[in-house]
Structure formats: structure tokens, C-alpha cells
Design a protein around this motif. Sequence first.
Motif, short mmCIF file in Angstrom:
data_model
loop_
_atom_site.label_atom_id
_atom_site.label_comp_id
_atom_site.label_asym_id
_atom_site.label_seq_id
_atom_site.Cartn_x
_atom_site.Cartn_y
_atom_site.Cartn_z
N GLY A 32 61.44 118.51 123.10
CA GLY A 32 61.93 117.17 123.36
C GLY A 32 63.21 116.89 122.59
N GLN A 33 63.63 115.62 122.57
CA GLN A 33 64.88 115.28 121.92
C GLN A 33 64.94 113.80 121.60
N VAL A 34 65.88 113.44 120.73
CA VAL A 34 66.20 112.05 120.42
C VAL A 34 67.69 111.87 120.66
N THR A 35 68.07 110.83 121.39
CA THR A 35 69.47 110.62 121.77
C THR A 35 70.06 109.40 121.05
N GLU A 36 71.38 109.26 121.16
CA GLU A 36 72.07 108.10 120.59
C GLU A 36 71.55 106.80 121.19
N GLN A 37 71.31 106.79 122.50
CA GLN A 37 70.82 105.58 123.14
C GLN A 37 69.46 105.18 122.60
N GLN A 38 68.59 106.14 122.38
CA GLN A 38 67.27 105.85 121.81
C GLN A 38 67.40 105.26 120.40
N LEU A 39 68.30 105.83 119.62
CA LEU A 39 68.52 105.33 118.26
C LEU A 39 69.05 103.90 118.29
N GLU A 40 70.04 103.64 119.14
CA GLU A 40 70.61 102.30 119.22
C GLU A 40 69.57 101.28 119.69
N LYS A 41 68.76 101.66 120.64
CA LYS A 41 67.72 100.77 121.14
C LYS A 41 66.72 100.44 120.04
N ALA A 42 66.30 101.44 119.27
CA ALA A 42 65.36 101.22 118.18
C ALA A 42 65.97 100.36 117.09
N MET A 43 67.25 100.58 116.77
CA MET A 43 67.91 99.78 115.74
C MET A 43 68.02 98.32 116.18
N SER A 44 68.29 98.09 117.45
CA SER A 44 68.42 96.72 117.96
C SER A 44 67.10 95.96 117.92
N GLY A 65 69.56 106.63 109.30
CA GLY A 65 68.93 107.93 109.05
C GLY A 65 67.42 107.84 109.06
N ASP A 66 66.89 106.77 108.43
CA ASP A 66 65.45 106.58 108.40
C ASP A 66 64.89 106.36 109.80
N MET A 67 65.59 105.55 110.60
CA MET A 67 65.13 105.30 111.96
C MET A 67 65.17 106.57 112.80
N LEU A 68 66.20 107.38 112.61
CA LEU A 68 66.30 108.63 113.36
C LEU A 68 65.13 109.56 113.04
N MET A 69 64.76 109.63 111.76
CA MET A 69 63.62 110.45 111.38
C MET A 69 62.32 109.91 111.97
N ARG A 70 62.19 108.58 112.01
CA ARG A 70 61.00 107.98 112.62
C ARG A 70 60.90 108.36 114.09
N LEU A 71 62.02 108.29 114.79
CA LEU A 71 62.03 108.66 116.21
C LEU A 71 61.69 110.13 116.39
N ALA A 72 62.19 110.98 115.50
CA ALA A 72 61.90 112.42 115.59
C ALA A 72 60.41 112.68 115.37
N ARG A 73 59.83 112.01 114.37
CA ARG A 73 58.39 112.17 114.13
C ARG A 73 57.58 111.66 115.31
N SER A 74 58.04 110.56 115.89
CA SER A 74 57.35 109.99 117.05
C SER A 74 57.36 110.98 118.22
N GLU A 75 58.50 111.61 118.44
CA GLU A 75 58.60 112.59 119.53
C GLU A 75 57.68 113.78 119.26
N TYR A 405 56.52 121.38 115.41
CA TYR A 405 57.61 120.99 116.32
C TYR A 405 58.88 120.79 115.48
N PRO A 406 59.53 121.87 115.07
CA PRO A 406 60.66 121.79 114.14
C PRO A 406 61.86 121.05 114.73
N LEU A 407 62.68 120.50 113.82
CA LEU A 407 63.87 119.75 114.21
C LEU A 407 65.07 120.69 114.29
N ASP A 408 65.89 120.47 115.32
CA ASP A 408 67.12 121.23 115.49
C ASP A 408 68.25 120.20 115.63
#
Length: 415
Positions: A32-44, A65-75, A405-408
Motif C-alpha cells: 500500500g501507500q500514503v500520498t500527499e492528498q491523504q496527509l493533507e486531508k488528515a491534517m485538515s 511528520g507525526d501524522m504521516l507516521m500515523r497514516l503509515a501505521r494505519s495502512e 509491512y516495512p516502510l519505503d
Amino acid sequence: MPLKKISLLFWLSCTLCGTAVADTVLVKVGNGQVTEQQLEKAMSAAPFASQFPSMDEKDQAYLRGDMLMRLARSEALHQEAVALGKTENLSYQQEMGNFRTSLLAQRYLTHLRDRISIPAKLDSRLKGDLKGNGEALAAARASYVAQQFKALKDKRIAELKQQARIKTYFERLDNHVKSDTVLAEATDYTIKYADLLPSQGSSNVNSQQIKDKVNEWLELMVLARAAVAEGIDVEAQVADYGHYLSIKMLLAEQEQQWIPDDKTLFDYFRKHPNIGYVHERRQIGQLVVASREQAEKLRRRILAGESLFKLAAEYSIDPYGREHAGDMGWLQEGSGFDAIEQVLKRLPDNQVSDVIQTPKGWHLVMITARKPAERKEFAAIKDRVRQALIAEKMTAYLEQIMAKYPLDWQMQDHI
């Protein structure tokens, strides 16, 4: 700080500054993946969103950075849920179907409401009658739309039900209803008793509640079908909910394994008695300025009788403090800067402190009320014990999941 982390924070402090956000992949997680749009949506949608623009770049970068890691763990958790078949079980499929139906119905009703317009003559008369009173004009317009919407909604639902050729069989509720008893039928749609109360037997039937539930779902069904016919698309929202639901079901199962009974909680409490300790809480007033000289001048004014809170509303450089006139609310002992905490330990109530320096500026603080520290028994803090145990277990569990599920990271090309 590692170079990779510095680069990440720098990138996060610069990205997403424009109005348009590219759907660039920030990090791959397993398949899977996390995108810029997902990050912006979560921040908003985050609780701190309204205060975010006033924060400095370092704090903004940390939160991104914290939100991005949260999204990665969620994925990663979602992928684990899929791998374990959580998205294939009946309860997941039923809840997803119910969510899609409810969301489609809601969107269709919004579509109906948007079709209502106030006649030009009526709107002109309202403007004349309520000239100079914008709030009253808005309320009058809203009242008209609400009245028209109710009539339009009732009429449209009646039409849709007739088109669907709905039949109800509520008399069957009086004849030893079973899980497969059909209570309503429509074109290509059936409602059985098990669809409403799958875990209860016939001895617990409340006929009126069942009738109300059937009628509610019939309305939702015909509205949802009308939404599909209108081309209303909710699949993005449904996918987001499916992601959330799969994780919810996965973690619920894990929590049941971690805490099978109250004895587990009590044993954990006995091993960690400090969970029962409630720190002193203080209602704090605070004023922050940019120089010691200004802080000393303001302190003299407070000692002469002026209000710290009034001065904070005028002079504080802390955005939250200025907005709330220095009222920082109830804060737990130990939650602030160490320099401030050391002063608060010996500061009498309703007395302004000496000037205190922190990385945020020069502070004057005051305690207006206290709630003393106390130690509570297990029964009073059972939920807190549960949260502490889950947090402990969750840390180890997330480490296992993230290893699986390692991060790349994909941001090196954007830094």
C-alpha cells in the motif's frame, strides 16, 4: 538527529503550501501507500487544524511528520486486517453495506435540498422586512428551505416507495418470528428479521421498534437507489470507512485477546499501582512576551492591581493565550516546561510569578484554582487501567506489524 529525519522534517515544513496538492506517494507501506492528498486531508481534519497556521515551522513539521507516521501505521494495520480475512467476514460486509446505503441516502437528501430555491418575490420581501438584520434574514431563508424540504422529502419518498412496489408483513411479528422471517419486500430487496436483530431471539421482540426499523431501512433503501440513479458517487468515502472498519475489527479482536476478563485488568493494576495516582491539576493564567524587560514591566502593573488576563489579551505573543485572554484552562502537574513547573510547585494561589524564561519567551503565570493530587482504587479507574494495558500491548503489537509491512520512503526525489 539523523540526516534522514532532518530531511523529512524540512520537506514536511515546505510541502503542501499551495492550494493544490499533488497525489504524490510519500511512503510505500507493504503493498500500500500514503500520498500527499491523504496527509493533507488528515491534517485538515485534525483537532489542531485551526491553530496550525499560527505555529512555527518546527512545530508544523513535527505535526506533519507525526501524522504521516500515523497514516503509515494505519495502512499497515489495514493490510494485516485484510490478510487475516477481516474484510471477508459477514459482520464487516453487513456494516459496509449499511454504511453505503446510509451515505447514499444522505447524499440524495442533500441533492433534494439543493434543488430548493427561494422565489425572487419572497426573497425581496424578506430583504425589505429584515433590512439591516443579516442574521434574521439568514434564519428566515433557512426556515423557508426547511419547510419546503420536508414537504419535498415526504413526497419524494412516497413516490420512490410506490415505484419500488414495497410490501410489508408486520403481522408475522406475532407468529413466532424467526431469523429468516421476511418482514418487507421491494423490487430486488428483502428485509428479514435477522437483518435487524441478528443476535436476539423472538422472545425479546418489541413489535413497534421492529416496525420503525423496517420503515427506516425501507426509506434508506429507496433513497439510496435514487442516489445511484442520479449518478451520485460515494465510493471514495466508502473505501475510507472500510479502511477504518477493518482496523477497528482487527484491534477489537486483539484487545479481547489482551484483556479476556477483569482479572487481567486487576492483576495489571496491582503490578502498576501508580496508575491510580492522579496528579494535582491547576487552573492556570499565563502571559508570554518576547523580552524580559517587557515582562518585568507587565509584572509591576499586575502587582499594582491590573489583571494578568486583561494584559494577556493585549500583549501575549502566545496565540492560544492571547485568544483566550491568558486562561490556559486546567493543566496537570508536570505538563509544562520544567522551568515553569518548578515555579508552580511553590507558587501560592492568585499570586503572579516572577518572570520565567522558556524557549517560547518570557512568562508570567498564576494559579487561580487547584484540584489536589489523589490516589484512586481500581473500581474508580478501571477504564484508565484498561487504556494503560492496551497502550502497553499496542506498542509491541505495532512494532510487529511495522516489521511485517516495512516502510519505503519515496520523498528523496522531492527534497
